[in-house]
Design a protein around this motif. Structure first.
Motif, PDB file in Angstrom:
ATOM      1  N   SER A 176       0.829  -1.211   0.000  1.00 62.36           N
ATOM      2  CA  SER A 176       0.000   0.000   0.000  1.00 62.36           C
ATOM      3  C   SER A 176       0.860   1.256   0.000  1.00 62.36           C
ATOM      4  O   SER A 176       0.554   2.237  -0.685  1.00 62.36           O
ATOM      5  CB  SER A 176      -0.936  -0.003   1.209  1.00 62.36           C
TER       6      SER A 176
ATOM      7  N   ARG B  41       2.497   1.580  -3.361  1.00 60.62           N
ATOM      8  CA  ARG B  41       1.530   2.069  -4.348  1.00 60.62           C
ATOM      9  C   ARG B  41       1.393   3.586  -4.251  1.00 60.62           C
ATOM     10  O   ARG B  41       1.348   4.287  -5.262  1.00 60.62           O
ATOM     11  CB  ARG B  41       0.179   1.402  -4.111  1.00 60.62           C
TER      12      ARG B  41
ATOM     13  N   GLN C 181      -3.194  -3.763  -7.321  1.00 62.46           N
ATOM     14  CA  GLN C 181      -3.225  -2.308  -7.382  1.00 62.46           C
ATOM     15  C   GLN C 181      -1.846  -1.739  -7.666  1.00 62.46           C
ATOM     16  O   GLN C 181      -1.705  -0.750  -8.392  1.00 62.46           O
ATOM     17  CB  GLN C 181      -3.776  -1.748  -6.066  1.00 62.46           C
TER      18      GLN C 181
END
Length: 1027
Positions: free
Chosen positions: A407, A410, A457
């Motif tokens: 995360s 990203r 993602q």
């Protein structure tokens, strides 16, 4: 009447009578008579003044005011008829009257307003009038209309006597400040703001009154105005905001006064004030220079930074970023001298100093706000972009390796993506080397690593970043590009998540035109190999899934002429492969090939060379394989049976259509000279196959030709997509054959294709006697076909498509054919199909009779059809028997469902009762169509529908239990849309609705339960504070 009695005394007596009636009789009508007499030459302006003489000298100010009012009304109507001497005398007269009693002043100003519009005004009079107004009139003590008259006088003189007014110097500015000071009416403020803006932009002398002019306008900032209900003037708060902002941002002379005010309002707690201040700052930066901003930069940066770091409003944050962008752009525009400090560099250093450490914080709490600030500044100019990108990108790359969580990585990649996208913006202007050049190797390493991460993602952001990087010249070396292609190929073939696969295809399509050789040599070859291979993937993924991915990727890649020449043969080869597996699976495979070919066709439309190559390669191949399949020897072979299925032939239609619509007329005519004789004469010589076992004659009778007749759907796609100026060989013969087949063929698919092809040609057929004769013959065939017999449905299909073709082009015969359809609504056998046909008439057809295939489609044909036929539908409904009423409701519902919303809202009051009755119709198509019609109307016409809320609530709730899932979903959407009606009308039904919506919460279908949750939540919140 006194005027009538005086008429016998001649023109002078009539004029005096009119004056007495107006002044003493307090009647306004005689003013029009005086104006008419002046325009007719019955009397002159001098005679009117003489007739008013005693009244103008009367000791009663009301009488003097009334007489001046008459004269001013005459001047307003007749100012263009005056001569120079008359205007001069009148101006001097009115100037003198400005010293009169305050009751007289409004009429005096009205007269001066009329005289200010005279083109023959002598030099010096404009200055004289304004001096007198500034000196003698206390403007803000007047009524709104009279103050508006003063502003109009000033506006007129500024438009026509600019140089004279500039001769007054700063006295004019000071006089206007006195006039405007204290103005409160929004109607007057709009005019006053425009005057101030003209003062500044047209170069009037402000002198020592800059601060006073700023104060007299800035006192309204920020605008706090709420228009009264039912305001006839229609002035909105936004009008005042925009007008005032144009004044405040019109000159750098206001900077020292305005910038502290903006900073103060930005630091307030009122969101509207913040937004207004930020937008005004952005506007000011367009005209300010470096020296105007210099002293306020630290405070401005502090305020902008706080709004991004601490704001709770996305709007405020967006405006703060826009203001920072404008501020940095303003500093970048300033021309520097050798002894001038570079404020841009200093400003950027402050931004870096305050944001850099947030990028390195372990918790990354303020990393996004910091990145937004940096990107807003970097996007302002090439210099700013170079400075910030070269400082921030290496830091972000370093942080990527220090944060192991996907995360966080990203987030860092998304920030890198933002800086890469900024490079695209300045690519054309850049003269020096890119600031990313020094970071190219670590940047590629990070992006390649992201594509191998398990996080979907993270992969998606990495793909987007690599795509942008690939569009920047000089940043990807050939070995790097080969790695990009390899990674994208791997994701297309092996990515577990379809999102990554789709993103990789889109990226390949974007990069392929820039690096065609890399993609041709690697990805296209690999995809072709996978399609030829029959082995199962080690991952256990079904082969058909991999095949579909390869087909989609080949289509996505076909964005360059060289690549198209490589991918099209591969796709055509897939089309001709013998089917494997079950028949449904084989059908899906062929349809997937057709969908990929269609996408390639659409992409080729942008390039003339590719379009012609595609057309002359694909269209003959499609015709060849289907003609071969339609031969008696192949009709029962697996591939032959497969290619003649309706679903596959339908999938080929958009391929041929897309390959034909964008051809130039010469090439289209060349193709037509081959394709049309193929179907009419069996001319097979242009097809790629060398020999044929038998003839191809689809228009000949006999059951053995049934398979060949199925291919008429491909002929329909071709001829209906040709430009209107392309001649079609043997067109009249083709029309005759299509007409005959559409009425006589037992196969509904073939008959419909013939009818659509015939209608498409009729729509483009030139108007004249030949068309009239053709249509006369069509009507005879239709009437004969609609008589008793097994082919009535085919005749109806022909009637519907020909009617649509004529309705679109406004042909007079369309009303006759529509009458036949209205009459058939009462037919027990055909009535339901006719009702459904109204949807065909109103909707856009995907394959024929639309603008994309060059059909003759007139503007507002739906509105015209509605106006001509809906009254007859309503009349027919009331006159119909109970067994066929539903047909009229269904037809009406289809028409209304395709009507533009503004038209439908206008006609809603007269049609609402029928729509409500349609909700009780047992036909589910009628229910669904009516619900879809009513849902947007609940939002757009709440006042009308709120009168029927009881009926609407009852019927919507009953339909939430319909056996049809689509009806249940549409009913729940309408129940939700009901909450847009005025709350007082809904609150009595709130408990009933909430109870009733408990049942669909347990519906067996997830989509129904989802809509029920949303609708019930809206009803729970109905009447709550803040809604």
């Amino acid at each position: 009447m006194a005027a009538a009695a005086a008429a016998g005394e001649g023109p002078g007596g009539a004029l005096r009578g009119c004056v007495r009636d107006f002044v003493a009789g307090q009647r306004d009508g005689p003013a029009a008579e005086v104006v008419a007499g002046l325009k007719a030459g019955t009397w002159t302006i001098l005679e009117i003044v003489e007739a008013l003489g005693s009244c103008l000298e009367n000791t009663d100010p009301r009488t003097r005011g009334r007489s001046l009012q008459l004269l001013s009304q005459v001047l307003l109507q007749c100012h263009s008829m005056l001569h120079v001497e008359e205007v001069t005398h009148l101006v001097l007269f009115y100037e003198n009257r400005l010293k009169d009693h305050h009751l007289v002043i409004p009429a005096v100003l009205q007269g001066l307003g009329a005289l200010s519009m005279c083109e023959v005004l002598a030099p010096g009079l404009a200055v004289s009038v304004l001096k007198a107004v500034f000196q003698e009139v206390h403007v803000q003590s007047l009524l709104q209309l009279d103050r508006h008259t003063v502003y109009s006088i000033i506006t007129n003189f500024m438009r026509t006597r600019e140089e004279e007014l500039k001769g007054l110097g700063a006295d004019f500015t000071f006089g206007f400040i006195q006039v405007m000071d204290g103005e409160k009416d929004p109607r007057n403020l709009l005019v006053a703001f425009q005057i101030v803006r003209d003062l500044i932009l047209k170069g009037y002398v402000l002198g020592p009154f800059v601060e006073e002019l700023f104060e007299v306008t800035s006192c309204y900032f920020p605008v706090d105005f709420t228009p009264p209900p039912n305001d006839p003037h229609g002035i909105q708060r936004e009008d005042l905001i925009v007008s005032l902002r144009a004044v405040l941002a019109s000159t750098p002379q206001f900077a020292e006064f305005l910038l502290p005010l903006l900073i103060e309002k930005m630091d307030s707690e009122v969101q509207s004030a913040k937004l207004d201040s930020l937008q005004t700052l952005s506007a000011c930066c367009a005209v300010y220079g470096q020296k105007d901003l210099q002293d306020f930069l630290p405070s401005l940066w502090s305020s902008l930074r706080r709004e991004v770091f601490q704001t709770a409003s996305e709007k405020v944050e967006a405006e703060a970023l826009a203001a920072l962008h404008a501020l940095a752009a303003c500093l970048a525009r300033s021309v520097l001298s050798s002894d001038t400090k570079d404020l841009l560099d200093t400003f950027l250093s402050s931004i870096l100093q305050d944001c850099r450490h947030h990028l390195c914080e372990p918790d990354m709490k303020l990393v996004w706000p910091s990145a937004k600030l940096l990107q807003a500044a970097a996007g302002s100019s090439l210099r700013a972009n170079h400075r910030l990108t070269s400082s921030v990108v290496p830091l972000l790359l370093e942080q990527y390796h220090q944060h192991p969580q996907s995360s966080q990585r990203r987030t860092i990649l998304e920030m890198l993506l933002g800086f890469l996208e900024l490079q695209q913006k300045w690519e054309q202007e850049a003269e020096d080397e890119s600031p990313l050049l020094c970071s190219r190797a670590p940047l590629c390493s990070v992006l390649f690593a992201a594509l191998t991460e398990p996080s979907v993602q993270l992969q998606l952001v990495g793909i987007r970043a690599l795509t942008v990087l690939g569009t920047l010249p000089g940043l990807l070396a050939p070995p790097d590009m080969e790695l990009v292609v390899d990674h994208l190929t791997r994701l297309v073939l092996h990515a577990e998540d379809p999102q990554s696969c789709t993103a990789a295809m889109e990226a390949a399509g974007s990069l392929a035109p820039l690096y065609p050789q890399a993609f041709t040599g690697h990805m296209v070859q690999r995809l072709a190999e996978e399609l030829q291979s029959e082995r199962e993937e080690a991952s256990g993924r079904p082969q058909d899934s991999l095949r579909t991915r390869c087909l989609q990727a080949l289509a996505a890649l076909s964005t360059h002429p060289g690549i198209v020449r490589e991918t099209v043969p591969v796709l055509l080869q897939c089309l001709q492969q013998e089917p494997r597996g079950s028949k449904p699976a084989a059908t899906c495979n062929v349809v997937a090939v057709c969908q990929s070919l269609q996408r390639v066709a659409v992409q080729c439309q942008l390039d003339t060379e590719s379009c012609w190559y595609y057309h002359q390669t694909v269209v003959p191949c499609l015709l060849a394989v289907t003609v071969q399949a339609a031969m008696p020897e192949s009709a029962h072979a697996p591939l032959g049976e497969l290619l003649l299925e309706e679903g596959i032939l339908t999938a080929m239609v958009p391929i041929i259509s897309a390959a034909t619509t964008h051809l130039c007329p010469e090439l289209a005519a060349q193709s037509a000279s081959q394709v049309v004789p193929l179907f009419l004469d069996g001319e097979l010589s242009f097809l790629p196959q060398a020999s044929w076992p038998c003839s191809f004659q689809p228009f000949q009778g006999g059951q053995h030709r049934a398979a060949q007749r199925r291919l008429l759907i491909l002929l329909m796609a071709f001829v209906c997509s040709l430009p209107r100026n392309v001649p079609i060989p043997q067109q009249d013969r083709l029309l005759q054959e299509l007409l005959a087949l559409s009425c006589s063929c037992n196969c509904p698919v073939t008959a419909t294709a013939a009818a659509k092809g015939f209608a498409g040609l009729v729509n483009k057929y030139p108007a004249g006697q030949q068309l009239d004769q053709l249509l006369e013959m069509v009507v005879d065939r239709i009437e004969a076909g609609l008589a008793e017999g097994p082919l009535r449905p085919q005749a109806l299909t022909l009637l519907l498509w020909v009617t649509k073709a004529l309705v679109l082009r406004y042909h007079p015969l369309s009303s006759c054919l529509t009458d036949k359809l209205l009459g058939l609504l009462g037919d027990a056998e055909l009535g339901p199909a006719v009702a459904d046909g109204f949807s065909l008439l109103m909707a856009d057809s995907p394959d024929v009779l639309h603008k994309g295939c060059h059909a003759d489609v007139r503007l507002m044909f739906r509105q015209r059809f509605f106006t001509d036929n809906v009254p007859r539908l309503v009349q027919g409904f009331h006159a119909a028997g109970p067994g066929v009423k539903a047909n009229f409701l269904k037809g009406l519902s289809h028409v209304l469902n395709h009507l533009p919303r503004p038209v439908l809202v206008t006609e809603l009051p007269t049609l609402l009762s029928l729509l409500l009755e349609a909700l009780s119709c047992p036909d589910r198509v009628v229910q669904l169509s009516t619900l879809r019609c009513l849902q947007p109307l609940l939002l757009e016409a709440p006042q009308v529908l709120s009168l029927h809320v009881d009926t609407l609530v009852t019927k919507f709730l009953s339909l939430t239990s319909s056996p049809a899932m689509a009806v249940r979903i549409a009913a729940l959407q309408c129940v939700r849309a009901l909450t847009g009606l005025p709350p007082p009308a809904l609150l009595p039904y709130k408990p009933q609705v909430i109870r009733a919506l408990a049942k669909p919460l347990d519906d067996m279908k997830r989509l129904v339960r989802k809509e029920a949750v949303v609708a019930r939540g809206e009803w729970f919140l109905l009447g709550s504070p803040g809604r």
